[in-house]
Write a protein that holds these residues in place. Sequence first.
Motif, PDB file in Angstrom:
ATOM      1  N   VAL A 137      -1.806 -55.636  31.239  1.00 50.83           N
ATOM      2  CA  VAL A 137      -2.357 -56.296  30.055  1.00 50.83           C
ATOM      3  C   VAL A 137      -1.361 -56.055  28.927  1.00 50.83           C
ATOM      4  O   VAL A 137      -1.088 -54.905  28.587  1.00 50.83           O
ATOM      5  CB  VAL A 137      -3.736 -55.734  29.663  1.00 50.83           C
ATOM      6  CG1 VAL A 137      -4.244 -56.389  28.374  1.00 50.83           C
ATOM      7  CG2 VAL A 137      -4.748 -55.910  30.793  1.00 50.83           C
ATOM      8  N   ASP A 176      -4.647 -57.753  23.082  1.00 51.88           N
ATOM      9  CA  ASP A 176      -5.997 -57.228  23.284  1.00 51.88           C
ATOM     10  C   ASP A 176      -6.131 -55.921  22.495  1.00 51.88           C
ATOM     11  O   ASP A 176      -5.246 -55.569  21.729  1.00 51.88           O
ATOM     12  CB  ASP A 176      -6.284 -57.051  24.785  1.00 51.88           C
ATOM     13  CG  ASP A 176      -7.697 -57.520  25.121  1.00 51.88           C
ATOM     14  OD1 ASP A 176      -8.647 -56.896  24.621  1.00 51.88           O
ATOM     15  OD2 ASP A 176      -7.828 -58.531  25.833  1.00 51.88           O
ATOM     16  N   ASP A 177      -7.249 -55.217  22.631  1.00 48.00           N
ATOM     17  CA  ASP A 177      -7.424 -53.975  21.881  1.00 48.00           C
ATOM     18  C   ASP A 177      -6.403 -52.924  22.281  1.00 48.00           C
ATOM     19  O   ASP A 177      -6.025 -52.072  21.475  1.00 48.00           O
ATOM     20  CB  ASP A 177      -8.838 -53.429  22.097  1.00 48.00           C
ATOM     21  CG  ASP A 177      -9.891 -54.330  21.491  1.00 48.00           C
ATOM     22  OD1 ASP A 177      -9.966 -54.373  20.252  1.00 48.00           O
ATOM     23  OD2 ASP A 177     -10.611 -55.009  22.239  1.00 48.00           O
ATOM     24  N   ALA A 178      -5.984 -52.953  23.532  1.00 47.31           N
ATOM     25  CA  ALA A 178      -4.990 -52.006  24.040  1.00 47.31           C
ATOM     26  C   ALA A 178      -4.261 -52.681  25.191  1.00 47.31           C
ATOM     27  O   ALA A 178      -4.702 -53.713  25.691  1.00 47.31           O
ATOM     28  CB  ALA A 178      -5.684 -50.721  24.518  1.00 47.31           C
ATOM     29  N   ALA A 179      -3.137 -52.106  25.569  1.00 46.71           N
ATOM     30  CA  ALA A 179      -2.384 -52.605  26.722  1.00 46.71           C
ATOM     31  C   ALA A 179      -2.748 -51.764  27.940  1.00 46.71           C
ATOM     32  O   ALA A 179      -3.267 -50.649  27.817  1.00 46.71           O
ATOM     33  CB  ALA A 179      -0.892 -52.516  26.442  1.00 46.71           C
ATOM     34  N   VAL A 180      -2.464 -52.315  29.113  1.00 49.45           N
ATOM     35  CA  VAL A 180      -2.634 -51.568  30.359  1.00 49.45           C
ATOM     36  C   VAL A 180      -1.331 -51.676  31.143  1.00 49.45           C
ATOM     37  O   VAL A 180      -0.801 -52.768  31.332  1.00 49.45           O
ATOM     38  CB  VAL A 180      -3.811 -52.106  31.200  1.00 49.45           C
ATOM     39  CG1 VAL A 180      -4.012 -51.236  32.448  1.00 49.45           C
ATOM     40  CG2 VAL A 180      -5.102 -52.160  30.384  1.00 49.45           C
ATOM     41  N   VAL A 181      -0.815 -50.511  31.554  1.00 46.21           N
ATOM     42  CA  VAL A 181       0.484 -50.412  32.214  1.00 46.21           C
ATOM     43  C   VAL A 181       0.290 -49.605  33.498  1.00 46.21           C
ATOM     44  O   VAL A 181      -0.484 -48.645  33.504  1.00 46.21           O
ATOM     45  CB  VAL A 181       1.484 -49.687  31.278  1.00 46.21           C
ATOM     46  CG1 VAL A 181       2.825 -49.473  31.958  1.00 46.21           C
ATOM     47  CG2 VAL A 181       1.650 -50.456  29.977  1.00 46.21           C
ATOM     48  N   THR A 182       0.991 -49.979  34.566  1.00 43.04           N
ATOM     49  CA  THR A 182       0.884 -49.158  35.771  1.00 43.04           C
ATOM     50  C   THR A 182       1.559 -47.811  35.556  1.00 43.04           C
ATOM     51  O   THR A 182       2.551 -47.696  34.829  1.00 43.04           O
ATOM     52  CB  THR A 182       1.519 -49.838  36.997  1.00 43.04           C
ATOM     53  OG1 THR A 182       2.884 -50.105  36.728  1.00 43.04           O
ATOM     54  CG2 THR A 182       0.822 -51.149  37.327  1.00 43.04           C
ATOM     55  N   VAL A 209       4.942 -48.742  22.795  1.00 43.54           N
ATOM     56  CA  VAL A 209       4.146 -49.336  21.724  1.00 43.54           C
ATOM     57  C   VAL A 209       4.834 -48.989  20.415  1.00 43.54           C
ATOM     58  O   VAL A 209       5.440 -47.915  20.290  1.00 43.54           O
ATOM     59  CB  VAL A 209       2.676 -48.883  21.717  1.00 43.54           C
ATOM     60  CG1 VAL A 209       1.918 -49.452  22.908  1.00 43.54           C
ATOM     61  CG2 VAL A 209       2.554 -47.376  21.671  1.00 43.54           C
ATOM     62  N   VAL A 210       4.765 -49.902  19.455  1.00 47.09           N
ATOM     63  CA  VAL A 210       5.520 -49.771  18.206  1.00 47.09           C
ATOM     64  C   VAL A 210       4.611 -50.071  17.022  1.00 47.09           C
ATOM     65  O   VAL A 210       4.046 -51.171  16.930  1.00 47.09           O
ATOM     66  CB  VAL A 210       6.704 -50.754  18.177  1.00 47.09           C
ATOM     67  CG1 VAL A 210       7.490 -50.595  16.878  1.00 47.09           C
ATOM     68  CG2 VAL A 210       7.618 -50.555  19.384  1.00 47.09           C
ATOM     69  N   ALA A 211       4.465 -49.115  16.115  1.00 50.89           N
ATOM     70  CA  ALA A 211       3.770 -49.361  14.852  1.00 50.89           C
ATOM     71  C   ALA A 211       4.822 -49.578  13.773  1.00 50.89           C
ATOM     72  O   ALA A 211       5.781 -48.814  13.667  1.00 50.89           O
ATOM     73  CB  ALA A 211       2.876 -48.179  14.502  1.00 50.89           C
ATOM     74  N   GLY A 234       2.612 -53.251  23.060  1.00 44.04           N
ATOM     75  CA  GLY A 234       1.607 -53.305  22.005  1.00 44.04           C
ATOM     76  C   GLY A 234       2.157 -52.765  20.719  1.00 44.04           C
ATOM     77  O   GLY A 234       3.277 -52.245  20.680  1.00 44.04           O
ATOM     78  N   GLY A 235       1.362 -52.903  19.642  1.00 44.69           N
ATOM     79  CA  GLY A 235       1.859 -52.415  18.376  1.00 44.69           C
ATOM     80  C   GLY A 235       0.835 -52.518  17.271  1.00 44.69           C
ATOM     81  O   GLY A 235      -0.329 -52.855  17.496  1.00 44.69           O
ATOM     82  N   ASP A 236       1.301 -52.215  16.085  1.00 46.51           N
ATOM     83  CA  ASP A 236       0.465 -52.309  14.898  1.00 46.51           C
ATOM     84  C   ASP A 236       1.392 -52.731  13.761  1.00 46.51           C
ATOM     85  O   ASP A 236       2.582 -52.389  13.762  1.00 46.51           O
ATOM     86  CB  ASP A 236      -0.178 -50.950  14.597  1.00 46.51           C
ATOM     87  CG  ASP A 236      -1.279 -51.028  13.543  1.00 46.51           C
ATOM     88  OD1 ASP A 236      -1.818 -52.134  13.321  1.00 46.51           O
ATOM     89  OD2 ASP A 236      -1.608 -49.986  12.949  1.00 46.51           O
TER      90      ASP A 236
END
Lengths: 318, 318
Positions: B34, B38-44, B96-98, B130-132
Amino acid sequence: MADDDRGETLADLGEFTVIDRLVEGRLHAPIVLVGPGDDAAVVTAGDGRIVVSTDMLVEGRHFRLDWSTPHDVGRKAIAQNAADIEAMGATTTAFVVAFGAPGATLGDDALRLSDGLWDEARTFGASIVGGDLVAAPQWVISVTALGDLEGRVPVLLGGARPGDLVAVIGDLGRSAAGYALWLKDIHDFDGLRRSHLVPAVPYGQGRMAADAGATAMTDVSDGLLADVRHLADASAVGVDLLREALAADHGAVAGAATATGEDPWAWVLGGGEDHALVATFPGAVPDGWRTVGRVVEGPARVLVDGAEWTGDTGWQSF
Amino acid sequence: MADDDRGETLADLGEFTVIDRLVEGRLHAPIVLVGPGDDAAVVTAGDGRIVVSTDMLVEGRHFRLDWSTPHDVGRKAIAQNAADIEAMGATTTAFVVAFGAPGATLGDDALRLSDGLWDEARTFGASIVGGDLVAAPQWVISVTALGDLEGRVPVLLGGARPGDLVAVIGDLGRSAAGYALWLKDIHDFDGLRRSHLVPAVPYGQGRMAADAGATAMTDVSDGLLADVRHLADASAVGVDLLREALAADHGAVAGAATATGEDPWAWVLGGGEDHALVATFPGAVPDGWRTVGRVVEGPARVLVDGAEWTGDTGWQSF
């Protein structure tokens, strides 16, 4: 040594001494294979997947140190990140936290921030497994949350179908009410004022919703209408919310609305940062969740009592 | 709409439009189950564990926008975080990067930053999942890197044993030399000036070192002496470094040292931010690594040519 009686600052102590104090004596959950102090942490990812989300909080924008204690800021930073993991149907297991602050920040305040991070994380069994400490012109806290789906299919924004019920667990409008009270310097309504500083996230309920067959879910960070709109867009459905079903939220903020001269519905429908969970269910809604509307055929839109809402609809970052 | 010809700003565009532009068209690796949105990512997490590290970069402290392009800043942010994952013996898979920035920041500059993040991550097959995006008084970039040990035992700081060889792969002293050149406005030595803006991390070599039996490893972020000292402390050993073995690094910065009037050894031994890898090996050192010293009995300390080093020993955050 400090040159006055305020206590030692980050500049007095230096990066490594401060980090040693922040990590000392913290008890880690068994999922933490390598904790703070190495180049990176190692955490178990039970089912071979990891859920990850990140949020940044900036002093003056997301919190004020004349309103919040450092402990409050730590709790809020963890809570809002954990809410994103909950909204996928996962359990939050670990965090890494980057903290930027001026050199003149008291070491004790950094420790209180860390205590707040840990106190909030501990309520659901998670650990702070790593971090970074840097100099910055103001406080900046950037948290990344990791979560475990424990074999579940992640609950995305895009799975809502016409006929599903829309349900909420957690507070709506409390943080927005509290913000108005703080801004207007009204010292009553302590609970609402606290709600603005530290949200009460319904921990564990994201997992419950997933197990109950939720088709779509998100947390209310931007406001109910805005966040349900994201869900409606991703699912290509309409959502019709019923104000009658939100009467308890309205009631909880009505007194503060009168005191501040603001519209309680704007808070309930448009106020973010309480981090309630909102989800859609094809069948029965789980215990403790309250049905607040239903999913209808597209186009993607959010109606309130069957009509477009013309009041406030939440917060924009810029 | 922008009210001048500088282009649209983050404030003009709004959070969600900017995010849409930043994520549009990015190709994700197969490990991303994912991605953003979305609200969060999903990674293997291939072997049931995840390696995680975070770093924050603050404008004016870790980079200057009159020296670095936004693309450079993005590359540096990814590189320094990936180096921490490498130093565990893992492969970096996702970030993930904010990003915090003033509302007056150009949307195009945010896009160039994102391009830099992606261009650096793509060199080793990783994705930004993902990020912010938030408002802040200056640029702040907070990156969290995730890595996969692929079944390996993580290589920690504390495993070095007397008799091990100490070896390095990657540059030493280049970033510090470049920094001095930028500060003194000396426009020669382009390669060194570039090294300060974007480090050349020896991607994939952490995994090679782990497979070759490395007993301890770290990346050189604070300076060789400082980082080897962390390793020596954690391992309760001494380390003796040989300047003769660092002659190539000395040679690479000697001209710039003459031009700036600084000590090239201070850069090679004390300069951080090149993110070379330094590791200890009980047997043969892997191809491409250069032996720079050996591990001796404690107490924990770092010697240079058998004696305490009395020059610069790196950078402190405060």
